[in-house]
Design a protein around this motif. Structure first.
Motif, PDB file in Angstrom:
ATOM      1  N   THR A  55       0.821  -1.214   0.000  1.00 31.55           N
ATOM      2  CA  THR A  55       0.000   0.000   0.000  1.00 31.55           C
ATOM      3  C   THR A  55       0.857   1.267   0.000  1.00 31.55           C
ATOM      4  O   THR A  55       0.337   2.358  -0.211  1.00 31.55           O
ATOM      5  CB  THR A  55      -0.933   0.016   1.228  1.00 31.55           C
ATOM      6  N   GLY A  96      -2.145   3.519   5.842  1.00 35.42           N
ATOM      7  CA  GLY A  96      -2.513   3.704   7.233  1.00 35.42           C
ATOM      8  C   GLY A  96      -2.466   5.162   7.629  1.00 35.42           C
ATOM      9  O   GLY A  96      -1.603   5.919   7.160  1.00 35.42           O
ATOM     10  N   ARG A 102      -6.444   2.033   9.312  1.00 30.92           N
ATOM     11  CA  ARG A 102      -5.435   1.036   8.952  1.00 30.92           C
ATOM     12  C   ARG A 102      -5.283   0.934   7.439  1.00 30.92           C
ATOM     13  O   ARG A 102      -6.211   1.239   6.685  1.00 30.92           O
ATOM     14  CB  ARG A 102      -5.823  -0.330   9.525  1.00 30.92           C
ATOM     15  N   GLU A 104      -5.216  -0.587   3.786  1.00 32.63           N
ATOM     16  CA  GLU A 104      -6.094  -1.564   3.148  1.00 32.63           C
ATOM     17  C   GLU A 104      -5.787  -1.621   1.653  1.00 32.63           C
ATOM     18  O   GLU A 104      -5.389  -0.629   1.056  1.00 32.63           O
ATOM     19  CB  GLU A 104      -7.576  -1.169   3.306  1.00 32.63           C
ATOM     20  N   THR A 135      -2.010  -9.397   8.699  1.00 34.96           N
ATOM     21  CA  THR A 135      -3.120  -8.882   7.912  1.00 34.96           C
ATOM     22  C   THR A 135      -4.340  -9.762   8.155  1.00 34.96           C
ATOM     23  O   THR A 135      -4.243 -10.878   8.652  1.00 34.96           O
ATOM     24  CB  THR A 135      -2.804  -8.890   6.402  1.00 34.96           C
ATOM     25  N   LYS A 138     -11.055  -7.854   5.705  1.00 39.26           N
ATOM     26  CA  LYS A 138     -11.972  -6.878   6.283  1.00 39.26           C
ATOM     27  C   LYS A 138     -13.419  -7.202   5.977  1.00 39.26           C
ATOM     28  O   LYS A 138     -14.304  -7.041   6.819  1.00 39.26           O
ATOM     29  CB  LYS A 138     -11.624  -5.484   5.759  1.00 39.26           C
ATOM     30  N   THR A 143     -11.302  -7.182   0.768  1.00 36.83           N
ATOM     31  CA  THR A 143     -10.363  -6.154   1.208  1.00 36.83           C
ATOM     32  C   THR A 143      -9.385  -6.737   2.223  1.00 36.83           C
ATOM     33  O   THR A 143      -9.784  -7.341   3.216  1.00 36.83           O
ATOM     34  CB  THR A 143     -11.097  -4.966   1.837  1.00 36.83           C
ATOM     35  N   ARG A 145      -6.686  -6.000   5.074  1.00 38.90           N
ATOM     36  CA  ARG A 145      -6.427  -4.894   5.999  1.00 38.90           C
ATOM     37  C   ARG A 145      -5.279  -5.238   6.938  1.00 38.90           C
ATOM     38  O   ARG A 145      -5.164  -6.362   7.423  1.00 38.90           O
ATOM     39  CB  ARG A 145      -7.690  -4.573   6.813  1.00 38.90           C
ATOM     40  N   GLN A 146      -4.448  -4.251   7.192  1.00 33.82           N
ATOM     41  CA  GLN A 146      -3.360  -4.407   8.148  1.00 33.82           C
ATOM     42  C   GLN A 146      -3.926  -4.543   9.551  1.00 33.82           C
ATOM     43  O   GLN A 146      -4.905  -3.885   9.910  1.00 33.82           O
ATOM     44  CB  GLN A 146      -2.417  -3.194   8.075  1.00 33.82           C
TER      45      GLN A 146
END
Length: 225
Positions: A55, A96, A102, A104, A135, A138, A143, A145-146
Motif C-alpha cells: 500500500t 494507514g 489502517r 487496506e 493482515t 476486512k 479487502t 487490511r493491516q
C-alpha cells in the motif's frame, strides 16, 4: 378397404418388432455435449503472487499477476491446472493513517491464462491471505487490511517513558525520575500519534486464495486433460 387396413396393421407389427439398440451402439446414442466444462461459482483457487504489492506505492488500477499453485478438479477432471496464470487489478488502496485508520488494499482478478494460451474471463476476489503476516480480511468483497497497531503504540509510549525515567533519575534522583517519565511518555505518545500506520505488504510468492464469484464456462477441447 380391407387391403389398406391389412397393410397398416402389418406396418404396426413391424415397428413393434424392431430390436432396441445394443449397449455401446453409438448409432443410437443421444448426442452428448462433451465440449463444455463449467467452473462453479464459489470455487476456491490457490494462488501465489508473481510480484510484490504494498500500500506504500500501489495505485488504483495497477496490474496484479499471480499463478495457480495447485490444480482445481471438478468431477474427476482438472479444470484449472497448476501453473495457470491469473491476472487482475488493484481496485482500491489506502495507506494507514497517522492517528487512526489502517492500511487496506482491494484486488479483483479477471483473467485465466492457461499454459496453452487459452484465455478465459472470470470474476474473482480474494478469499484469504494465508501467506501475508499481520493482515486480515476486512469484508466479503476481499479487502485485505493491516492488523491493528494499538499494542505496538502502547509499547512505544511505555518504552519512552521508562527511558525518560532512567535518565531523569540519574540526573536528579526520584524527582528527576518522575519528570523524566512524564517527558518520555509525552514523547512516546507523540511518536505513536504522528507516525503513519504500517503498510500492507505482500512479497512475490505470497500465497492467496481466490474465490470465483460466478459460474465460468470453459471449452473442454482447450483445457489440458
Amino acid at each position: 378397404m380391407r387391403t389398406i387396413l391389412f397393410l397398416v396393421w402389418a406396418g404396426i407389427l413391424a415397428v413393434g418388432q424392431v430390436p432396441p439398440p445394443a449397449p455401446g451402439d453409438a448409432s443410437h446414442a443421444l448426442p452428448a455435449n462433451d465440449s463444455r466444462l463449467v467452473i462453479p461459482s464459489g470455487t476456491r483457487v490457490p494462488l501465489a503472487l508473481k510480484q510484490a504489492i504494498s500500500t506504500k506505492n500501489a495505485r488504483d488500477g495497477d496490474a496484479v499477476y499471480a499463478v495457480t499453485t495447485f490444480p482445481v478438479v471438478i468431477n474427476d477432471r482438472i479444470v484449472i491446472p497448476a501453473g495457470t496464470y491469473v491476472q487482475g487489478r488493484v481496485s482500491n488502496v489506502r495507506r494507514g493513517g497517522r492517528i487512526k485508520g489502517r492500511a487496506e488494499v482491494l484486488m479483483h482478478f479477471s483473467t485465466l491464462i492457461y499454459p496453452s494460451g487459452y484465455t478465459v474471463i472470470l470474476p474473482g476476489s480474494i478469499q484469504n491471505v494465508p501467506g501475508a503476516e499481520k493482515t486480515s480480511m476486512k469484508d466479503e468483497e476481499g479487502t485485505i487490511r493491516q492488523d491493528s497497531q494499538t499494542g505496538e503504540k502502547a509499547k512505544t509510549v511505555a518504552t519512552a517513558a521508562g527511558t525518560g525515567a532512567v535518565v531523569g533519575g540519574l540526573s536528579d534522583g526520584a524527582k528527576g525520575g518522575l519528570i523524566g517519565a512524564g517527558v518520555g511518555g509525552a514523547i512516546g505518545t507523540a511518536i505513536g500519534m504522528f507516525s503513519r500506520g504500517n503498510d500492507v505488504r505482500m512479497d512475490a510468492g505470497t500465497t492467496l486464495e481466490m474465490v470465483i464469484q460466478r459460474e465460468v464456462p470453459l471449452d473442454a477441447n482447450r483445457v489440458p486433460k
